[in-house]
Design an enzyme around this catalytic site. Structure first.
Site, PDB file in Angstrom:
ATOM      1  N   HIS A   1      11.076  17.873  15.099  1.00  4.80           N
ATOM      2  CA  HIS A   1      10.751  16.526  15.558  1.00  4.80           C
ATOM      3  C   HIS A   1      10.745  16.405  17.076  1.00  4.80           C
ATOM      4  CE1 HIS A   1      10.895  14.285  11.655  1.00  4.80           C
ATOM      5  NE2 HIS A   1      11.415  15.435  11.300  1.00  4.80           N
TER       6      HIS A   1
ATOM      7  N   HIS B   1      20.665  10.252   9.064  1.00  2.00           N
ATOM      8  CA  HIS B   1      20.204  11.597   8.680  1.00  2.00           C
ATOM      9  C   HIS B   1      21.075  12.660   9.344  1.00  2.00           C
ATOM     10  CE1 HIS B   1      17.647  14.939   8.018  1.00  2.00           C
ATOM     11  NE2 HIS B   1      16.794  14.757   8.960  1.00  2.00           N
TER      12      HIS B   1
ATOM     13  N   GLU C   1       8.046  10.312   6.214  1.00  2.00           N
ATOM     14  CA  GLU C   1       7.759  11.703   5.954  1.00  2.00           C
ATOM     15  C   GLU C   1       7.837  11.935   4.455  1.00  2.00           C
ATOM     16  OE1 GLU C   1       8.928  15.824   8.119  1.00  2.00           O
ATOM     17  OE2 GLU C   1      10.500  14.384   7.784  1.00  2.00           O
TER      18      GLU C   1
END
Lengths: 402, 614
Positions: free
Chosen positions: B67, B151, B186
């Site tokens: 990312h 996350h 995603e």
């Protein structure tokens, strides 16, 4: 420590349960997938059972598991799942990079799916469910799409008090489906042309609990009352009745389990098992239908429901599994059974579903269906009413082989 | 709104165009490629013109390299000088991971077309760190806001808003009910159904237990800020419950660094960790102790957590080399390992590895110098350090453990259910068939679902909210007419809508006319009603007057001196018919505002005058 954590740690110490995987399919559908009634495992073509080959594709036939929802409203999903590599290989692996089931394709059914069967050597599957006894035919795995499409409907004459049809499939002369909701409404229909090929003679109007093809000429019909009938499809009037099950003071439901015909063995040499909602198990040798081969009683905590299920292990001689009484699945070795009807001790009891619960306030989950892994000898898959799907095995205690 | 995605399973880079603003979401690197394909091809964005001019800002969701790995390349080698937004922990951790990765790629693998350490530093200077729930005004119209994502440490979900259009970007399944126009998520694992975390934890415990029971050693290479803490808590509980005696160690380099970051960013950690942190120091466990290099040689079973996570250098690699030769031992790899690292090699099945080592080789030399008449033997010791390459045979068990937090099929449905977006866009790497998931989302949530391929542009129509100001005078006047409005009986208001310079105002017609400098036009209608009456006009007029007066008791009916009759503001005149003496023509005249009354009067008069009216 919570009961569930306690059980998890306990199971690590047990000689059984080498590894365990839990898949929660809950919340996937609109009203939550209430559970999976059609748990149908494919296998390589030729292995018997419900073989499922992906036609026209360049990859070799693969294994798949199909699950479907039986919720009240529409929007029930049918999912064809590819198991993770851990399940496909023979050796047991521990922590593996690919642990997930993959949704290979899926479809939507307007009615709840109570029964689901693949049609061997085709890319079709057949489902049935209330409100009537018609069958729905679906096309799986088209070239560019991952949607399971509805192809056609096999209509049946509707009568009063008809419930959903039980089904069995075979591809011998052509892809056939054997179906019926009652003993006097059994027929075989060719799947693609929807032509009727055979209608069984009427010997009563009891509700059927399941039916099966023994081979392309012989079918087995089991009524909810426990009555077991054999029919030869070449002679529509013939119907042989097997030895009846012991009668009970109160009404109980029965269902049957037949052995998947392994290659080379005569299908009729495998005994047929019948299971009652009280936990009674009878074995019948089809070569000698006039008497019971064995009779035993399973220790069950509560009477069985509409989800009674009994099945033979494809790779273990004499082993069968039962479920539908509560959140457990029992495995028995029937080789030592006789006709005395005494209580049998299970080889293993899988309790995972009972401890998977998300919230304590919900009803304890009920195992809706189970099936054996076609290659791995002691591996089973089971699904429960809370939407969980378990794949599990057990380790044989010392002193025994197999 | 436009949205456009870069390819790849393993890199995320999304361009969103919202109300004329261009935002880049994440700038990831593809870990599987060793050449230029590892970075996104930014020439897609704009053929000519600088990226700094085209993009309004860049947002990075979390520190994973898929990312943010291409960020220094993007800002320093391709060229971008605009703002880059990320959370504080991400800003702290990113450069460490980027530098780590740069070292492996350049130093170990000798690659050249890669960003330098200085570039990483320069890139980070362009970063503006944001707090959670802090609205950041990028410019007059564009604002962004970060939400907790859970996350990894510092991961955030971003809401991007221009006027009343908004987009929410998230990589995980935790979200608020923010009702954006578009939700981008995603979906690499969208068609998978994951097994339960509890099950994986159970398997992990079982493996560790089995190894320790047979006297083996377990090595768990971890990243300082990954799941190490959670696994520690898991093992600690298990050890306590099962009354196990084997020691568990945590390497000190790990604790220092991790402790430091956890202390800084404690509010970012999850419940479990925060609970234990409150009770005691992060690494003061009962069964887990600090590791010392010497312990690796101790006999007997043990478990060691050591960095780095891919076994590419440092302590974990040292321990690995010591333990690899014994089949009773086990190494549990925590996640994806980059190509070229030992971790990657052993996970791929390689069991004979070339290892480098520094070996000190010494010679003992015995010289004699008879000519110099030095009687004794001279022993000279000459040492040098040699670089040695030896083959390491890996007999220890290699296991892989994955606790990936990416959303699976169930997670994505949950995400959409919570966020309630109007449209959904799934970013996927492989050209997978996801028709079923698309249908499922569309059916269940009644939203449009898009899955654009690489380079494809998706257009999404949004319904903008248009705010309108209402003049106080108008509001007061309208509410004064008739009964007060209530929730059950909405009241209809009349006004004029003025649109000027992007502002909308509702004002009274008079004010509108005044502002626009227009004169008001009057509209008058005249209707002719024929009635039978042979008398003279003024007598007919009187008759009409008396008739109306008698009927319309609630209205003001007047007889004017000139013979005409008024009912409120409506004028009625009686005139003679040009040809027929017995017929009179009544002219009924009213303004547009009196339409209703006017029509009523007309129809009333059409019925004629009753006979007896004087």
């Amino acid at each position: 420590m919570e009961a569930a954590d306690e059980w998890l740690l306990q199971s690590l110490r047990l000689s059984g349960a080498k590894w365990l995987e839990l898949f929660r399919l809950q919340g996937v559908g609109l009203h939550g997938l209430r559970g999976h009634s059609g748990l149908c495992q494919g296998g390589r073509a030729g292995q018997g059972g419900s073989p499922h080959r992906v036609p026209g594709s360049s990859c070799p036939p693969h294994e798949g598991v199909c699950v479907a929802g039986y919720g009240q409203s529409d929007g029930n999903e049918i999912l064809q799942l590819i198991p993770p590599p851990t399940l496909l290989t023979k050796e047991t692996q521990g922590l593996c990079p690919e642990r997930d089931f993959k949704v290979e394709c899926g479809g939507f059914s307007e009615r709840p799916v109570y029964s689901l069967k693949y049609v061997p050597n085709t890319s079709l599957l057949v489902t049935s469910g209330p409100p009537d006894s018609s069958l729905q035919v679906w096309q799986v795995s088209a070239e560019n799409s991952d949607v399971i499409k509805s192809v056609s409907t096999i209509a049946t004459e509707s009568g009063t008090g008809q419930s959903w049809a039980k089904i069995a499939t075979i591809s011998a002369r052509a892809p056939w489906v054997l179906h019926g909701s009652r003993l006097d409404r059994v027929q075989i229909t060719e799947v693609e042309s929807r032509k009727n090929v055979y209608t069984a003679a009427s010997r009563g109007s009891e509700e059927l609990s399941n039916l099966a093809f023994l081979d392309c000429n012989t079918v087995l019909l089991c009524c909810a009352t426990g009555r077991l009938c054999l029919a030869d499809t070449r002679q529509p009037q013939s119907l042989v009745e097997a030895a009846s099950v012991p009668s009970a003071p109160c009404s109980e439901q029965w269902c049957m389990g037949t052995r998947h015909a392994a290659q080379g063995l005569e299908p009729s040499s495998q005994p047929v098992a019948r299971l009652s909602s009280r936990g009674l198990l009878t074995l019948t040798d089809l070569r000698k239908t006039s008497e019971l081969l064995a009779l035993a009683k399973a220790r069950v905590s509560s009477p069985g429901s509409e989800f009674l299920c009994v099945s033979w292990a494809p790779a273990l001689e004499g082993y069968l599994a039962i479920s539908g009484f509560d959140g457990t699945v029992h495995v028995y070795d029937t080789q030592s059974w006789d006709s005395s009807g005494r209580e049998a001790e299970p080889i293993f009891v899988h309790r995972g579903h009972a401890f998977g619960g998300a919230g304590g306030s919900e009803d304890p989950p009920l195992v809706t269906v189970h099936t054996w892994h076609l290659q791995k000898p002691r591996t089973l898959l089971s699904a429960a009413s809370d939407g969980s799907l378990h794949v599990w095995d057990w380790v044989q205690p010392c002193g025994k082989c197999g | 709104m436009f949205c456009w995605c870069f390819p790849g399973v393993s890199l995320v880079c999304i361009l969103v165009s919202i109300a004329g603003k261009n935002v880049m979401l994440d700038c990831g690197m593809h870990m599987g490629y060793n050449d230029d394909r590892r970075f996104p091809d930014f020439s897609y964005i704009t053929q000519n013109g600088r990226l700094t001019d085209f993009l309004d800002c860049v947002i990075i969701s979390h520190f994973h390299l898929d990312h943010c790995g291409a960020l220094p390349y993007f800002s320093e080698m391709v060229g971008y000088d605009g703002p880059i937004y990320m959370t504080h922990p991400t800003k702290a951790i990113c450069p460490i991971l980027l530098e780590d990765y740069r070292k492996i790629t350049v130093d170990k693998k000798g690659e050249t077309n890669f960003f330098t350490s200085q570039m990483i530093k320069d890139c980070m200077k362009k970063v503006v760190a944001v707090h959670l729930h802090q609205t950041v005004q990028v410019d007059e119209e564009l604002e962004i806001k970060a939400y907790y994502a859970g996350h990894v440490l510092g991961a955030a979900m971003f809401q991007i808003r221009v006027g009343c259009e908004s987009v929410v970007y998230t990589v995980t399944a935790w979200i608020d009910k923010c009702r954006p126009d578009l939700l981008i998520t995603e979906s690499t694992y969208a068609t998978t159904i994951r097994d339960s975390k509890r099950c994986r934890e159970r398997d992990f415990l079982k493996k560790v237990h089995e190894t320790v029971e047979r006297g083996g050693k377990v090595l768990i290479p971890v990243f300082a800020l990954g799941r190490a803490q959670e696994l520690c808590i898991l093992l600690e509980t298990f050890w306590e419950r099962m009354n196990l005696k084997a020691p568990i160690y945590f390497s000190t380099g790990l604790t220092e660094k991790a402790n430091h970051y956890y202390k800084l960013f404690i509010t970012w950690t999850n419940q479990k960790i925060r609970k234990t942190f409150v009770q005691r120091n992060m690494f003061e466990f009962k069964h887990i102790k600090a590791f010392d290099r010497a312990f690796a040689d101790n006999p007997g079973p043990m478990v060691v957590f050591a960095t780095p996570g891919m076994l590419h250098a440092g302590q974990s690699l040292q321990i690995f080399r010591k333990w690899a030769g014994n089949e009773k031992n086990m190494v549990i790899m925590p996640g994806y390992c980059v190509q070229g690292t030992v971790g990657h090699k052993i996970l791929s099945g390689q069991r004979k590895l070339e290892m480098e080592g520094r070996q000190i080789v010494s010679w003992i030399l015995n010289f004699q110098f008879p000519a110099l008449k030095i009687p004794q033997n001279n022993l000279w010791i000459w040492s040098s350090t040699w670089l040695v390459v030896f083959l390491l045979e890996v007999k220890m068990q290699v296991e892989y453990m994955s606790f990936s937090a990416h959303a699976d099929a169930k997670g994505i449905m949950q995400l959409i259910r919570q966020a309630e977006p109007r449209n959904v866009l799934l970013v996927h790497g492989e050209a997978k068939k996801m028709e079923f998931l698309k249908q499922k989302i569309e059916q269940e949530f009644n939203v449009s679902c898009f899955m654009p391929a690489n380079g494809e542009t998706t257009t999404i129509l949004t319904n903008p909210c248009i705010p309108v100001d209402i003049s106080l005078g108008l509001l007061k006047r309208e509410t004064a007419i008739g009964p007060a409005p209530d929730a059950k009986k909405p009241k209809l208001m009349h006004g004029s809508l003025l649109m000027k310079d992007n502002s909308f105002r509702l004002v009274s017609p008079e004010q509108a006319l005044k502002e626009l400098g227009l004169a008001e036009h009057q509209l008058r209608f005249t209707c002719r009603v024929h009635i039978q009456d042979p008398r003279k006009e003024h007598e007919t007029g009187l008759r009409v007057y008396n008739h109306l007066k008698g009927i319309l008791k609630d209205y003001s009916v007047q007889h004017l001196p000139d013979g005409s009759i008024t009912v409120e503001s409506i004028l009625i005149q009686a005139t003679a018919h040009s040809e027929d003496q017995g017929t009179k023509v009544l002219l009924v005249s009213w303004t547009y505002q009196d339409e209703e009354l006017g029509s009523y009067l007309t129809s009333l008069l059409k019925k004629g005058l009753p006979q007896g009216t004087p």
